[in-house]
Motif scaffolding. Structure first.
Motif, PDB file in Angstrom:
ATOM      1  N   SER A  30      31.294  37.519 -66.106  1.00 39.94           N
ATOM      2  CA  SER A  30      32.335  36.698 -65.634  1.00 39.94           C
ATOM      3  C   SER A  30      33.503  36.664 -64.917  1.00 39.94           C
ATOM      4  CB  SER A  30      32.125  36.033 -66.971  1.00 39.94           C
ATOM      5  OG  SER A  30      33.352  35.469 -66.926  1.00 39.94           O
ATOM      6  N   VAL A  31      33.775  37.738 -64.519  1.00 37.72           N
ATOM      7  CA  VAL A  31      35.385  38.095 -64.044  1.00 37.72           C
ATOM      8  C   VAL A  31      35.158  38.237 -62.570  1.00 37.72           C
ATOM      9  CG1 VAL A  31      36.871  39.795 -64.258  1.00 37.72           C
ATOM     10  CG2 VAL A  31      36.150  39.254 -66.196  1.00 37.72           C
ATOM     11  N   ALA A  32      33.469  38.665 -62.686  1.00 34.46           N
ATOM     12  CA  ALA A  32      33.409  39.076 -61.096  1.00 34.46           C
ATOM     13  C   ALA A  32      33.275  37.391 -60.416  1.00 34.46           C
ATOM     14  CB  ALA A  32      32.117  39.827 -60.884  1.00 34.46           C
ATOM     15  N   GLN A  33      32.706  36.678 -60.958  1.00 37.79           N
ATOM     16  CA  GLN A  33      32.548  35.162 -60.902  1.00 37.79           C
ATOM     17  C   GLN A  33      34.104  34.613 -60.209  1.00 37.79           C
ATOM     18  OE1 GLN A  33      29.495  33.663 -59.136  1.00 37.79           O
ATOM     19  NE2 GLN A  33      28.104  34.903 -60.711  1.00 37.79           N
ATOM     20  N   ASP A  34      34.644  34.926 -60.870  1.00 39.54           N
ATOM     21  CA  ASP A  34      36.140  34.632 -61.182  1.00 39.54           C
ATOM     22  C   ASP A  34      37.088  34.694 -59.758  1.00 39.54           C
ATOM     23  OD1 ASP A  34      38.142  32.744 -62.014  1.00 39.54           O
ATOM     24  OD2 ASP A  34      38.795  34.402 -63.134  1.00 39.54           O
ATOM     25  N   ILE A  35      36.950  36.130 -59.573  1.00 38.18           N
ATOM     26  CA  ILE A  35      37.910  36.410 -58.476  1.00 38.18           C
ATOM     27  C   ILE A  35      36.419  36.375 -56.814  1.00 38.18           C
ATOM     28  CG2 ILE A  35      38.972  38.419 -59.772  1.00 38.18           C
ATOM     29  CD1 ILE A  35      37.358  40.543 -59.112  1.00 38.18           C
ATOM     30  N   VAL A  40      35.768  37.811 -51.672  1.00 41.47           N
ATOM     31  CA  VAL A  40      35.006  37.635 -49.649  1.00 41.47           C
ATOM     32  C   VAL A  40      36.256  37.396 -48.994  1.00 41.47           C
ATOM     33  CG1 VAL A  40      33.286  35.560 -49.202  1.00 41.47           C
ATOM     34  CG2 VAL A  40      33.026  37.286 -51.236  1.00 41.47           C
ATOM     35  N   SER A  41      37.380  35.839 -49.295  1.00 43.90           N
ATOM     36  CA  SER A  41      37.875  35.872 -48.175  1.00 43.90           C
ATOM     37  C   SER A  41      38.943  37.596 -47.786  1.00 43.90           C
ATOM     38  CB  SER A  41      38.908  34.830 -48.880  1.00 43.90           C
ATOM     39  OG  SER A  41      40.225  33.924 -47.771  1.00 43.90           O
ATOM     40  N   TYR A  42      39.382  37.939 -48.675  1.00 39.80           N
ATOM     41  CA  TYR A  42      39.875  39.307 -47.901  1.00 39.80           C
ATOM     42  C   TYR A  42      39.251  40.075 -46.864  1.00 39.80           C
ATOM     43  CZ  TYR A  42      42.826  43.207 -48.422  1.00 39.80           C
ATOM     44  OH  TYR A  42      43.839  44.648 -48.695  1.00 39.80           O
ATOM     45  N   ALA A  43      37.847  39.625 -48.011  1.00 38.81           N
ATOM     46  CA  ALA A  43      37.093  41.228 -46.782  1.00 38.81           C
ATOM     47  C   ALA A  43      36.569  40.262 -45.581  1.00 38.81           C
ATOM     48  CB  ALA A  43      36.023  41.297 -48.035  1.00 38.81           C
ATOM     49  N   GLN A  44      36.572  39.759 -45.638  1.00 36.58           N
ATOM     50  CA  GLN A  44      36.507  38.733 -43.704  1.00 36.58           C
ATOM     51  C   GLN A  44      37.894  39.211 -43.250  1.00 36.58           C
ATOM     52  OE1 GLN A  44      36.508  34.641 -45.198  1.00 36.58           O
ATOM     53  NE2 GLN A  44      34.236  34.433 -45.403  1.00 36.58           N
ATOM     54  N   LYS A  45      38.904  39.953 -43.168  1.00 38.94           N
ATOM     55  CA  LYS A  45      39.409  39.544 -42.397  1.00 38.94           C
ATOM     56  C   LYS A  45      40.118  41.369 -42.501  1.00 38.94           C
ATOM     57  CE  LYS A  45      43.147  36.542 -44.579  1.00 38.94           C
ATOM     58  NZ  LYS A  45      43.963  36.565 -46.541  1.00 38.94           N
ATOM     59  N   SER A  46      39.241  42.148 -43.041  1.00 39.02           N
ATOM     60  CA  SER A  46      38.909  43.534 -42.746  1.00 39.02           C
ATOM     61  C   SER A  46      37.516  43.825 -42.072  1.00 39.02           C
ATOM     62  CB  SER A  46      39.089  44.391 -43.910  1.00 39.02           C
ATOM     63  OG  SER A  46      40.239  43.744 -44.075  1.00 39.02           O
ATOM     64  N   VAL A  52      28.809  41.601 -46.067  1.00 40.83           N
ATOM     65  CA  VAL A  52      28.515  42.819 -47.311  1.00 40.83           C
ATOM     66  C   VAL A  52      29.691  42.285 -48.355  1.00 40.83           C
ATOM     67  CG1 VAL A  52      29.048  44.886 -47.288  1.00 40.83           C
ATOM     68  CG2 VAL A  52      27.987  43.841 -45.283  1.00 40.83           C
ATOM     69  N   ALA A  53      30.548  41.937 -48.549  1.00 41.58           N
ATOM     70  CA  ALA A  53      31.602  41.980 -49.031  1.00 41.58           C
ATOM     71  C   ALA A  53      31.265  41.566 -50.510  1.00 41.58           C
ATOM     72  CB  ALA A  53      32.896  40.126 -48.949  1.00 41.58           C
ATOM     73  N   VAL A  54      29.849  41.085 -51.247  1.00 42.30           N
ATOM     74  CA  VAL A  54      29.674  39.973 -52.072  1.00 42.30           C
ATOM     75  C   VAL A  54      28.514  41.186 -52.540  1.00 42.30           C
ATOM     76  CG1 VAL A  54      28.175  38.799 -52.897  1.00 42.30           C
ATOM     77  CG2 VAL A  54      29.432  37.691 -51.471  1.00 42.30           C
ATOM     78  N   ASN A  55      28.238  41.978 -51.546  1.00 47.90           N
ATOM     79  CA  ASN A  55      26.868  42.832 -52.138  1.00 47.90           C
ATOM     80  C   ASN A  55      28.224  44.222 -52.762  1.00 47.90           C
ATOM     81  OD1 ASN A  55      25.144  42.228 -51.398  1.00 47.90           O
ATOM     82  ND2 ASN A  55      24.754  43.257 -49.573  1.00 47.90           N
ATOM     83  N   LEU A  56      29.559  44.147 -52.280  1.00 47.65           N
ATOM     84  CA  LEU A  56      30.394  45.862 -52.859  1.00 47.65           C
ATOM     85  C   LEU A  56      30.649  44.672 -53.846  1.00 47.65           C
ATOM     86  CD1 LEU A  56      32.659  46.018 -49.614  1.00 47.65           C
ATOM     87  CD2 LEU A  56      31.028  47.153 -49.981  1.00 47.65           C
ATOM     88  N   TYR A  85      41.290  45.086 -62.953  1.00 45.35           N
ATOM     89  CA  TYR A  85      40.292  46.495 -62.984  1.00 45.35           C
ATOM     90  C   TYR A  85      38.866  46.048 -61.945  1.00 45.35           C
ATOM     91  CZ  TYR A  85      38.014  50.684 -65.016  1.00 45.35           C
ATOM     92  OH  TYR A  85      37.450  51.795 -65.003  1.00 45.35           O
ATOM     93  N   LEU A  86      39.227  45.494 -62.433  1.00 49.90           N
ATOM     94  CA  LEU A  86      36.974  44.837 -61.242  1.00 49.90           C
ATOM     95  C   LEU A  86      37.983  44.696 -59.569  1.00 49.90           C
ATOM     96  CD1 LEU A  86      34.488  44.871 -60.791  1.00 49.90           C
ATOM     97  CD2 LEU A  86      34.614  41.984 -61.832  1.00 49.90           C
ATOM     98  N   TYR A  87      38.941  44.576 -59.738  1.00 47.36           N
ATOM     99  CA  TYR A  87      39.700  43.309 -58.290  1.00 47.36           C
ATOM    100  C   TYR A  87      39.743  45.179 -57.343  1.00 47.36           C
ATOM    101  CZ  TYR A  87      41.179  41.411 -54.430  1.00 47.36           C
ATOM    102  OH  TYR A  87      41.818  40.327 -53.183  1.00 47.36           O
ATOM    103  N   ARG A  88      40.499  46.125 -58.847  1.00 46.28           N
ATOM    104  CA  ARG A  88      40.561  47.272 -57.531  1.00 46.28           C
ATOM    105  C   ARG A  88      39.586  48.072 -57.562  1.00 46.28           C
ATOM    106  NH1 ARG A  88      45.165  47.593 -61.773  1.00 46.28           N
ATOM    107  NH2 ARG A  88      43.801  48.494 -62.566  1.00 46.28           N
ATOM    108  N   ALA A  89      38.853  48.245 -58.738  1.00 40.96           N
ATOM    109  CA  ALA A  89      36.942  48.919 -57.674  1.00 40.96           C
ATOM    110  C   ALA A  89      36.650  48.134 -56.720  1.00 40.96           C
ATOM    111  CB  ALA A  89      36.461  48.883 -58.949  1.00 40.96           C
ATOM    112  N   PHE A  90      37.203  47.271 -56.254  1.00 37.31           N
ATOM    113  CA  PHE A  90      36.210  46.476 -55.863  1.00 37.31           C
ATOM    114  C   PHE A  90      36.766  46.664 -54.317  1.00 37.31           C
ATOM    115  CE2 PHE A  90      37.011  43.126 -52.675  1.00 37.31           C
ATOM    116  CZ  PHE A  90      35.559  42.627 -51.895  1.00 37.31           C
ATOM    117  N   LEU A  91      38.161  47.324 -53.917  1.00 38.45           N
ATOM    118  CA  LEU A  91      39.607  47.187 -52.985  1.00 38.45           C
ATOM    119  C   LEU A  91      38.994  48.795 -52.413  1.00 38.45           C
ATOM    120  CD1 LEU A  91      42.403  46.099 -54.326  1.00 38.45           C
ATOM    121  CD2 LEU A  91      41.202  44.702 -52.103  1.00 38.45           C
TER     122      LEU A  91
END
Length: 252
Positions: A30-35, A40-46, A52-56, A85-91
């Motif tokens: 649920s949190v992953a769906q929210d963020i 994905v928007s942030y990953a598009q800049k990198s 690949v962003a969704v897979n990550l 916590y989840l967003y840091r793991a994604f980053l």
């Protein structure tokens, strides 16, 4: 008459199982769906490949799910701020993926640069690959690639192209990614395709140059103007053709 408000349902971006087959806990999902939109928007800049962003994000969510279950089994306090916590793991995964991309780009870049130890076959491959990259770029990316192959630093390229260092790198990454992956998948078949494409391009260039010469001569006779074609076309055609000729001379 009052119009009805239509509520649009946001598409589901994150699966309940990550690409490695690991399940994601419902609360974490649920949190992953929210963020997901923000991530994905942030990953598009990198990333060169934003898909690949969704897979990550799914992989990060599965890892966090494992950590949550481990905390429960050990009777440890739960994660207080799951979103952060989840967003840091994604980053962290995003940063590692980007670093891996950069290493692949640098290795591929070395294959495109002329050096004294190159064999005839290596020179031919580098020439075809570089010409293909130039022909598939827009004008700004074309100059970024060319200046990089010439050995200029990212700060110099960013200054010349009036963009940030990160933006210049992203243009470059996306220009190289598709061709690099094609070479890695089936190098012999892809190089043969490039040879045929180069021959076709040379025939077309010869024909277009004859047409431009004839058209310019006729127009000059009619109105006394040597500039037969508009600025936009000259940029798209002559500038690119001059760069392709430089590549041929470089590896001749």
């Amino acid at each position: 008459m009052a119009s009805k408000t239509v509520h649009r349902i946001q598409p589901t971006l994150v699966n309940a199982v990550d690409p490695l087959g690991r399940p994601i806990e419902p609360h974490v999902l649920s949190v992953a769906q929210d963020i997901a939109p923000q991530a994905v928007s942030y990953a598009q800049k990198s990333l060169a490949d934003p898909c690949v962003a969704v897979n990550l994000l799914e992989e990060a969510a599965a890892t966090v799910s494992e950590a949550v279950l481990a905390k429960q089994l050990a009777e440890l306090p739960p994660v207080r701020n799951m979103r952060a916590y989840l967003y840091r793991a994604f980053l962290r995964r995003l940063s590692a993926t980007r670093q891996a991309e950069i290493r692949l780009e640098e290795a591929f870049e070395e294959r495109l640069r002329l050096n004294e130890g190159m064999s005839f076959e290596e020179k031919m491959k580098a020439r075809l690959l570089l010409k293909q990259i130039i022909c598939t770029c827009d004008r700004k990316t074309m100059w970024i690639v060319w200046e990089r192959i010439e050995g200029r630093s990212w700060d110099e390229i960013a200054y010349d192209c009036v963009m940030t260092n990160r933006a210049a790198r992203l243009h470059y990454s996306r220009a190289l990614r598709e061709i690099r992956e094609a070479v890695e998948t089936n190098p012999r078949e892809y190089m043969e395709e490039l040879r045929q494409e180069d021959l076709r391009r040379q025939r077309e260039a010869s024909l277009v140059n004859r047409i431009i010469t004839l058209f310019g001569w006729l127009l000059f006779r009619a109105v006394g103007v040597r500039s037969a074609l508009g600025v936009r076309y000259r940029i798209k055609w002559h500038e690119r053709e001059a760069m392709l000729a430089d590549i041929d001379n470089m590896f001749s």
